[in-house]
Design an enzyme around this catalytic site. Sequence first.
Site, PDB file in Angstrom:
ATOM      1  N   SER A  79       0.845  -1.193   0.000  1.00 55.46           N
ATOM      2  CA  SER A  79       0.000   0.000   0.000  1.00 55.46           C
ATOM      3  C   SER A  79       0.884   1.247   0.000  1.00 55.46           C
ATOM      4  O   SER A  79       1.661   1.435  -0.930  1.00 55.46           O
ATOM      5  CB  SER A  79      -0.961  -0.032   1.178  1.00 55.46           C
ATOM      6  OG  SER A  79      -1.964   0.956   1.053  1.00 55.46           O
TER       7      SER A  79
ATOM      8  N   ASP B  19      -8.928  -4.869  -5.987  1.00 55.11           N
ATOM      9  CA  ASP B  19      -8.528  -3.791  -5.082  1.00 55.11           C
ATOM     10  C   ASP B  19      -9.406  -2.563  -5.304  1.00 55.11           C
ATOM     11  O   ASP B  19      -9.383  -1.948  -6.368  1.00 55.11           O
ATOM     12  CB  ASP B  19      -7.058  -3.440  -5.306  1.00 55.11           C
ATOM     13  CG  ASP B  19      -6.459  -2.637  -4.164  1.00 55.11           C
ATOM     14  OD1 ASP B  19      -7.214  -1.910  -3.496  1.00 55.11           O
ATOM     15  OD2 ASP B  19      -5.240  -2.745  -3.942  1.00 55.11           O
TER      16      ASP B  19
ATOM     17  N   HIS C 255      -7.630  -5.181  -1.428  1.00 57.71           N
ATOM     18  CA  HIS C 255      -6.403  -4.419  -1.198  1.00 57.71           C
ATOM     19  C   HIS C 255      -5.324  -5.231  -0.495  1.00 57.71           C
ATOM     20  O   HIS C 255      -4.158  -4.855  -0.537  1.00 57.71           O
ATOM     21  CB  HIS C 255      -6.716  -3.156  -0.390  1.00 57.71           C
ATOM     22  CG  HIS C 255      -5.539  -2.235  -0.259  1.00 57.71           C
ATOM     23  ND1 HIS C 255      -4.769  -1.845  -1.331  1.00 57.71           N
ATOM     24  CD2 HIS C 255      -4.985  -1.632   0.825  1.00 57.71           C
ATOM     25  CE1 HIS C 255      -3.807  -1.047  -0.914  1.00 57.71           C
ATOM     26  NE2 HIS C 255      -3.916  -0.896   0.380  1.00 57.71           N
TER      27      HIS C 255
END
Length: 724
Positions: free
Chosen positions: A593, A668, A700
Amino acid sequence: MRKLLWLFLLTGAAATAQKNLTIQEATFGQYQNFAVKSLAAPQWRPDTHVLTYLDATYQNLMARSEDGQWAESVLLTKEELASALKSKFSGDTFALRMFPAGYSWKDKNTLLLEVAGANGTYLVEFDAATKTVKSAVKISADAANQVLSANGNAAAWLKENNIVISKDGKDTNVTTDTDKGIVNGSDYTHRQEFGIDKGMWWSPNSDKLLYYRKDETMVADFPLIQWGERIAAAKDIKYPMAGMKSEEVTLLVYDVATGNKTTLKTDGPKEQFLTCVTWSPDGKQIYVGVLNREQNHLKLNKYDAATGSLIKTLFEEKAATYVEPLHVLTFIPGNNSQFLYRTEKEGYEQLYLYNTDGKELKKLGFKDVVVTELLGFDTAAKNVFYMGTANNGLDRQLYKTDLKSGKTVQVTTTSGTHNAVVSTDGALVLDSFSNTSTPNDVNIINLKNNKATNLFKAENPYTGKTDLPKMELVTLTSADGKTPLNGRIIYPANFDAAKKYPVIVYVYGGPHAQLVTNKWLGGANLFDYYLAQQGYVVYTMDNRGSDARGRDFEHVIHRNLGVNEMADQMKGVEFLKAKPFVDANKIGVSGWSFGGFMATSLMLDQADTFKVGVAGGPVCDWKYYEVMYGERYMDTPQENPEGYDKNNVIKKAAKLQGRLLVIHGAQDNVVVQQHSMEFINSCITAGKQVDYFLYPTHEHNVRGKDRIHLNQKIAEYFDTYLKK
């Protein structure tokens, strides 16, 4: 004889040898076979000195009482609960796998429980003294965001994008929007930024329901490809990208008796953010934080619940960077005219006492402590208790503040991470404590005499099973030359200071995250220790921009994400390279991320340093990220083109020299796949080889059993390209 002795020594050594972690253990072991002994879901029974929690198998609700010298007893079993439910609802069956872990106490004898039956879900008020059901509201088994009213007689819940209220065996449709772009009552309003975790709020006397109405019909659709179909199909989600059209949100009050709806007059631009939503204790007013889209000007407003009209703006907050409201107001028990407000307006997120006219009565902050959790008050509401930082953000301690004088006392003092639960009279504290050498030490502390009763000290769960490599917390200085930074080194197994080892830098580096803490395992994931057992130095450092160190420490990233963060990370690399056991030619980096953005950025901007990288779910161009988070830190692409250009890794693909593995979840909905696809395309254009792996069904992050596959892939990638 000598041969027999040799065989005995070999077999004896094999019997006691300690093995490395398996990839399965490295993935789930912290929560399974290496879980540290602890109390599950501990709570104080209101107005008593009785502590309740779930047993190790989650089958029974246990209790320890001061009168019983803290001896353990069974308060309620799942079988007793199921039997009581069956007696109340004879037409349903309750095959409970465990006692409801989300239980809470409403009062001294009343438990609040959510229980699944064969024919629906029940929100239950249960009398723990008589072991009978006091009341229950049945809702649909597929209900979402369910909220029980304060009197326990009704429940509001979501059926897709609409609100339903269940009461007295009847369902009432509060909203009936057929357009899925109109979303009512959802906790996924403003994409759950600004501390939002609810989308509906019952009034204190249960006669009204306040809820969000989110209009995202004008927000662009983003396709998520569903690969399981015979012909792959697109599932569209609403995704407001930075600089583009955002959602429009209002707040409505529904009168249960009349069915009438009143919209709060939160005047201003349609694309503003509404948060800190709080009912007054008497149910006559509603408080809302109104934040502009630029996120640099907050108004704390008071509205009339009956008419929706603005009564008054209590106060405003402005900042050159951003204002980030994260918490509802907390009214002082028994006082309808005073509340606590949490803000970092003076440098650290701390408590301030206000009255309902907007006057600041007292600043309740203490030194440079950042409040991390507000725990509650004592019986007379003389003191408030909270968890806060210490030791440059490494520790978590319990604090008590006198509301009248503002005097603060640090209740716990041993350096480490304390998790505290305070009895409702403020006399007793359950303190679960760990640090880098203590797995868990659980005590009940009497605050009147400071006497501690130890319930247990957890054993090291790895003893005799595996040799965990040595871990050390370190302190560095940031790139500005004046700010201390916290780091963590996990040394390779069987460490030999005379050898040279490859290094894996595990990074996140973004807001609202802290990876290095003074608790068991140093805050590291067990997978980090697995990599160390494979022969790597595993290093992590919380750069400026990360959490728990105050406003200025975090806000240094504003409009320039990645710049100061990378500068600090390179100070960490300098620290590593100065170690004689570090192979400076074999340094890798990994992150997910924001950490994926950092890993990719470091591989490109510091290509001479990093040989191998793994970037999961990486932000590659911040203009593809969503409005609420992205614009807070970067402003819009139109307002800050230089900043967006400077941290755009897609434009830097030609700098790639080492081996880079990019991993993404095809579903995602946070960092959409467009980020990595555009980066891969740029690598192709630049003639740069890059490895790419997709998890077709994951969002995600990669969760469940597939997490083992992910960790194996990361480990094998470093083994293949960093070790050689």
